[in-house]
Design a protein around this motif. Structure first.
Motif, PDB file in Angstrom:
ATOM      1  N   VAL A   9       0.815  -1.210   0.000  1.00 28.35           N
ATOM      2  CA  VAL A   9       0.000   0.000   0.000  1.00 28.35           C
ATOM      3  C   VAL A   9       0.851   1.263   0.000  1.00 28.35           C
ATOM      4  O   VAL A   9       0.319   2.366   0.061  1.00 28.35           O
ATOM      5  CB  VAL A   9      -0.997   0.030   1.198  1.00 28.35           C
ATOM      6  N   GLY A  10       2.160   1.112  -0.086  1.00 28.03           N
ATOM      7  CA  GLY A  10       3.088   2.237  -0.125  1.00 28.03           C
ATOM      8  C   GLY A  10       4.297   1.889  -0.969  1.00 28.03           C
ATOM      9  O   GLY A  10       4.338   0.863  -1.644  1.00 28.03           O
ATOM     10  N   HIS A  11       5.299   2.755  -0.893  1.00 30.04           N
ATOM     11  CA  HIS A  11       6.519   2.586  -1.683  1.00 30.04           C
ATOM     12  C   HIS A  11       7.526   1.726  -0.909  1.00 30.04           C
ATOM     13  O   HIS A  11       8.413   2.246  -0.223  1.00 30.04           O
ATOM     14  CB  HIS A  11       7.108   3.963  -2.013  1.00 30.04           C
ATOM     15  N   TYR A  12       7.343   0.411  -0.987  1.00 28.79           N
ATOM     16  CA  TYR A  12       8.246  -0.537  -0.324  1.00 28.79           C
ATOM     17  C   TYR A  12       8.083  -1.896  -0.979  1.00 28.79           C
ATOM     18  O   TYR A  12       7.041  -2.195  -1.562  1.00 28.79           O
ATOM     19  CB  TYR A  12       7.958  -0.628   1.186  1.00 28.79           C
ATOM     20  N   PRO A  13       9.097  -2.757  -0.877  1.00 27.86           N
ATOM     21  CA  PRO A  13       8.999  -4.101  -1.459  1.00 27.86           C
ATOM     22  C   PRO A  13       8.272  -5.049  -0.509  1.00 27.86           C
ATOM     23  O   PRO A  13       8.118  -4.761   0.679  1.00 27.86           O
ATOM     24  CB  PRO A  13      10.467  -4.515  -1.604  1.00 27.86           C
ATOM     25  N   HIS A  14       7.858  -6.180  -1.036  1.00 24.22           N
ATOM     26  CA  HIS A  14       7.288  -7.219  -0.176  1.00 24.22           C
ATOM     27  C   HIS A  14       8.332  -7.713   0.821  1.00 24.22           C
ATOM     28  O   HIS A  14       8.007  -8.015   1.964  1.00 24.22           O
ATOM     29  CB  HIS A  14       6.792  -8.409  -1.007  1.00 24.22           C
ATOM     30  N   ALA A  15       9.571  -7.810   0.358  1.00 22.02           N
ATOM     31  CA  ALA A  15      10.640  -8.308   1.228  1.00 22.02           C
ATOM     32  C   ALA A  15      11.995  -7.892   0.659  1.00 22.02           C
ATOM     33  O   ALA A  15      12.095  -7.448  -0.484  1.00 22.02           O
ATOM     34  CB  ALA A  15      10.563  -9.835   1.333  1.00 22.02           C
ATOM     35  N   ARG A  16      13.031  -8.084   1.501  1.00 22.61           N
ATOM     36  CA  ARG A  16      14.415  -7.860   1.081  1.00 22.61           C
ATOM     37  C   ARG A  16      15.262  -9.011   1.616  1.00 22.61           C
ATOM     38  O   ARG A  16      15.098  -9.457   2.746  1.00 22.61           O
ATOM     39  CB  ARG A  16      14.958  -6.564   1.649  1.00 22.61           C
ATOM     40  N   ARG A  17      16.186  -9.456   0.750  1.00 22.68           N
ATOM     41  CA  ARG A  17      17.162 -10.475   1.145  1.00 22.68           C
ATOM     42  C   ARG A  17      18.404  -9.766   1.669  1.00 22.68           C
ATOM     43  O   ARG A  17      18.935  -8.867   1.008  1.00 22.68           O
ATOM     44  CB  ARG A  17      17.559 -11.315  -0.056  1.00 22.68           C
ATOM     45  N   VAL A  18      18.896 -10.197   2.832  1.00 25.74           N
ATOM     46  CA  VAL A  18      20.133  -9.677   3.402  1.00 25.74           C
ATOM     47  C   VAL A  18      20.897 -10.888   3.930  1.00 25.74           C
ATOM     48  O   VAL A  18      20.477 -11.505   4.913  1.00 25.74           O
ATOM     49  CB  VAL A  18      19.878  -8.659   4.542  1.00 25.74           C
ATOM     50  N   GLY A  19      21.992 -11.238   3.257  1.00 23.31           N
ATOM     51  CA  GLY A  19      22.704 -12.454   3.627  1.00 23.31           C
ATOM     52  C   GLY A  19      21.770 -13.640   3.460  1.00 23.31           C
ATOM     53  O   GLY A  19      21.108 -13.785   2.434  1.00 23.31           O
ATOM     54  N   ASN A  20      21.677 -14.486   4.490  1.00 22.24           N
ATOM     55  CA  ASN A  20      20.758 -15.627   4.392  1.00 22.24           C
ATOM     56  C   ASN A  20      19.443 -15.359   5.133  1.00 22.24           C
ATOM     57  O   ASN A  20      18.727 -16.283   5.494  1.00 22.24           O
ATOM     58  CB  ASN A  20      21.418 -16.913   4.901  1.00 22.24           C
ATOM     59  N   LEU A  21      19.132 -14.055   5.321  1.00 23.88           N
ATOM     60  CA  LEU A  21      17.879 -13.689   5.971  1.00 23.88           C
ATOM     61  C   LEU A  21      16.941 -13.002   4.989  1.00 23.88           C
ATOM     62  O   LEU A  21      17.375 -12.334   4.053  1.00 23.88           O
ATOM     63  CB  LEU A  21      18.131 -12.748   7.152  1.00 23.88           C
ATOM     64  N   LEU A  22      15.660 -13.156   5.241  1.00 22.32           N
ATOM     65  CA  LEU A  22      14.626 -12.521   4.443  1.00 22.32           C
ATOM     66  C   LEU A  22      13.753 -11.707   5.392  1.00 22.32           C
ATOM     67  O   LEU A  22      13.212 -12.250   6.359  1.00 22.32           O
ATOM     68  CB  LEU A  22      13.778 -13.586   3.738  1.00 22.32           C
ATOM     69  N   PHE A  23      13.660 -10.409   5.138  1.00 26.17           N
ATOM     70  CA  PHE A  23      12.867  -9.491   5.953  1.00 26.17           C
ATOM     71  C   PHE A  23      11.615  -9.106   5.170  1.00 26.17           C
ATOM     72  O   PHE A  23      11.720  -8.494   4.106  1.00 26.17           O
ATOM     73  CB  PHE A  23      13.668  -8.236   6.294  1.00 26.17           C
ATOM     74  N   LEU A  24      10.444  -9.475   5.689  1.00 25.85           N
ATOM     75  CA  LEU A  24       9.189  -9.136   5.024  1.00 25.85           C
ATOM     76  C   LEU A  24       8.652  -7.815   5.559  1.00 25.85           C
ATOM     77  O   LEU A  24       8.722  -7.562   6.767  1.00 25.85           O
ATOM     78  CB  LEU A  24       8.129 -10.214   5.254  1.00 25.85           C
ATOM     79  N   SER A  25       8.110  -7.010   4.657  1.00 26.88           N
ATOM     80  CA  SER A  25       7.359  -5.832   5.084  1.00 26.88           C
ATOM     81  C   SER A  25       6.068  -6.322   5.717  1.00 26.88           C
ATOM     82  O   SER A  25       5.710  -7.498   5.596  1.00 26.88           O
ATOM     83  CB  SER A  25       7.040  -4.949   3.874  1.00 26.88           C
ATOM     84  N   GLY A  26       5.335  -5.440   6.366  1.00 26.17           N
ATOM     85  CA  GLY A  26       4.058  -5.824   6.965  1.00 26.17           C
ATOM     86  C   GLY A  26       3.130  -6.436   5.921  1.00 26.17           C
ATOM     87  O   GLY A  26       2.981  -5.894   4.829  1.00 26.17           O
ATOM     88  N   VAL A  27       2.533  -7.564   6.257  1.00 26.88           N
ATOM     89  CA  VAL A  27       1.662  -8.295   5.340  1.00 26.88           C
ATOM     90  C   VAL A  27       0.276  -8.417   5.971  1.00 26.88           C
ATOM     91  O   VAL A  27       0.151  -8.852   7.113  1.00 26.88           O
ATOM     92  CB  VAL A  27       2.211  -9.708   5.049  1.00 26.88           C
ATOM     93  N   GLY A  28      -0.736  -8.038   5.205  1.00 23.10           N
ATOM     94  CA  GLY A  28      -2.113  -8.146   5.676  1.00 23.10           C
ATOM     95  C   GLY A  28      -2.886  -9.177   4.880  1.00 23.10           C
ATOM     96  O   GLY A  28      -2.331  -9.879   4.034  1.00 23.10           O
ATOM     97  N   PRO A  29      -4.192  -9.250   5.098  1.00 21.19           N
ATOM     98  CA  PRO A  29      -5.010 -10.273   4.451  1.00 21.19           C
ATOM     99  C   PRO A  29      -5.633  -9.879   3.115  1.00 21.19           C
ATOM    100  O   PRO A  29      -6.395 -10.660   2.550  1.00 21.19           O
ATOM    101  CB  PRO A  29      -6.118 -10.514   5.495  1.00 21.19           C
TER     102      PRO A  29
END
Length: 141
Positions: A16-36
């Motif tokens: 709903v804004g200017h951001y990705p669903h997620a970002r990969r950093v090393g072997n981690l995946l950070f998700l932005s807030g996810v709704g239904p």
């Protein structure tokens, strides 16, 4: 970080804004807030709105299933999976009414090796939803 670190799902609802669903950093995946919400529409499973977009009623169980499905979509498209979740922050708009149902469903979805979890009550979310998840997962070995 480069554009290559960004994950844009083809199945999860559009941000709903200017951001990705997620970002990969090393072997981690950070998700932005996810709704239904459902992709390609403003439809929110389990929510009835009035003509002005205010919530008339909602079904937290339906929203929980939808948000878990959307998180799964992002994880899978990024090369991770549900069982690789390590930390989840959950935002509920009505802890008293919705926590028991949410907590029961959490136990069903995470029967083995559940991730760390923090659950917070907030007054509202950017769209007329009752739950949002913020997640961290690991990627392949």
């Amino acid at each position: 970080m480069s554009q290559d670190d960004r994950v844009e799902s083809k199945r999860a609802p559009e941000p709903v804004g200017h951001y990705p669903h997620a970002r990969r950093v090393g072997n981690l995946l950070f998700l932005s807030g996810v709704g239904p919400r459902e992709r390609g529409s403003k439809k929110i499973p389990g929510v009835e709105l009035d003509g002005e977009g205010n919530i008339v009623s909602y079904d937290i169980e339906t929203q929980c299933h939808a948000v878990f499905r959307n998180v799964r979509y992002i994880l899978e498209e990024a090369g991770s999976s549900w069982d690789r979740l390590v930390d989840v922050t959950v935002y509920l708009t009505n802890m008293k009414a919705d926590f028991p149902t949410y907590n029961r469903l959490w136990a069903e979805y995470f029967q083995d090796n559940p991730p760390c979890r923090t659950t917070l009550e907030i007054s509202r979310l950017p769209t007329p939803i009752a739950i949002e998840l913020k997640c961290i997962a690991t990627l392949g070995d």
